[in-house]
Design a protein around this motif. Structure first.
Motif, short mmCIF file in Angstrom:
data_model
loop_
_atom_site.label_atom_id
_atom_site.label_comp_id
_atom_site.label_asym_id
_atom_site.label_seq_id
_atom_site.Cartn_x
_atom_site.Cartn_y
_atom_site.Cartn_z
N ASP A 271 1.11 -0.91 0.08
CA ASP A 271 -0.07 -0.51 -0.69
C ASP A 271 0.42 1.57 -0.11
OD1 ASP A 271 1.14 -0.14 2.70
OD2 ASP A 271 -1.27 0.70 3.42
N VAL A 272 2.34 1.02 -0.57
CA VAL A 272 2.42 2.51 -0.51
C VAL A 272 2.65 3.65 -1.37
CG1 VAL A 272 5.01 3.15 -1.44
CG2 VAL A 272 4.83 0.99 -0.94
N ALA A 273 1.28 3.42 -2.51
CA ALA A 273 1.04 4.62 -2.67
C ALA A 273 0.22 5.40 -2.07
CB ALA A 273 0.06 3.64 -4.18
N THR A 274 -1.01 4.73 -1.12
CA THR A 274 -1.41 4.87 -0.48
C THR A 274 -1.11 5.55 0.62
OG1 THR A 274 -3.40 3.09 -1.25
CG2 THR A 274 -3.56 4.70 1.12
N ARG A 275 0.41 5.38 1.65
CA ARG A 275 1.27 5.58 2.25
C ARG A 275 1.84 7.21 1.94
NH1 ARG A 275 3.81 0.84 4.30
NH2 ARG A 275 4.52 1.88 5.47
N PHE A 276 2.09 6.95 0.62
CA PHE A 276 2.91 7.65 0.33
C PHE A 276 2.99 8.36 -1.27
CE2 PHE A 276 5.46 4.82 2.80
CZ PHE A 276 5.48 5.67 4.08
N PRO A 277 1.66 9.31 -1.26
CA PRO A 277 0.93 9.39 -2.25
C PRO A 277 1.97 10.79 -2.95
CG PRO A 277 -0.10 10.70 -0.41
CD PRO A 277 1.24 9.49 0.60
N ALA A 278 2.95 11.15 -2.13
CA ALA A 278 4.04 12.01 -2.95
C ALA A 278 5.06 11.65 -3.68
CB ALA A 278 3.65 13.24 -1.99
N ARG A 279 5.27 10.64 -3.63
CA ARG A 279 6.43 9.58 -4.09
C ARG A 279 6.74 9.70 -5.11
NH1 ARG A 279 6.29 4.53 -5.69
NH2 ARG A 279 3.87 3.84 -6.59
N GLN A 280 6.06 9.86 -6.07
CA GLN A 280 6.06 10.04 -7.56
C GLN A 280 6.21 11.46 -8.12
OE1 GLN A 280 2.89 8.19 -8.84
NE2 GLN A 280 3.65 6.28 -10.10
N ASP A 281 5.79 12.44 -7.31
CA ASP A 281 5.74 14.31 -7.23
C ASP A 281 7.58 14.11 -6.85
OD1 ASP A 281 3.65 14.53 -8.52
OD2 ASP A 281 2.54 14.92 -6.49
N ILE A 282 7.51 13.63 -6.13
CA ILE A 282 9.37 14.12 -5.48
C ILE A 282 9.98 12.84 -6.15
CG2 ILE A 282 10.41 13.17 -3.79
CD1 ILE A 282 8.50 13.40 -1.33
N ASN A 283 9.87 12.26 -7.02
CA ASN A 283 10.89 11.54 -7.80
C ASN A 283 11.31 12.78 -8.96
OD1 ASN A 283 11.87 9.60 -6.03
ND2 ASN A 283 10.27 7.77 -6.73
#
Length: 95
Positions: free
Chosen positions: A17-29
């Motif tokens: 559930d990484v996408a749910t727990r860390f929703p901004a990770r794609q923006d950060i990358n």
């Protein structure tokens, strides 16, 4: 001075559930990749590099089933940490 960043958990492990727990990770990358001096982006910064990580390059603890932290889908396994530790100086030398 050279700055090298590694992307943050750029993948969601199967069933995780990484996408749910860390929703901004794609923006950060995306921001990290844009800052790389070789990105071609108007946001590129001189003397900055980004090391892209993925499940094949830097696996998480969950992907290395060894009886220790096998449910940790976020933190890099030892092999992933060692690999990242090799990629960062390579990014410095590649300039």
């Amino acid at each position: 001075m050279r700055f090298v960043a590694g992307t943050v958990l750029p993948y969601a492990p199967p069933g995780g559930d990484v996408a749910t727990r860390f929703p901004a990770r794609q923006d950060i990358n995306a921001a990290l990749l844009n800052v790389d001096e070789n990105s071609g982006s108007p946001l590129a910064v001189s003397n900055a590099s980004t090391v892209y990580c993925n499940e094949n390059i830097t696996p998480t603890n969950e992907q290395i089933l060894d009886g220790f932290r096998d449910t940790d889908e976020v933190h890099l396994a030892a092999v992933g940490q060692l690999t990242l530790g090799q990629l960062i100086p390579n990014a410095i030398d590649d300039r």
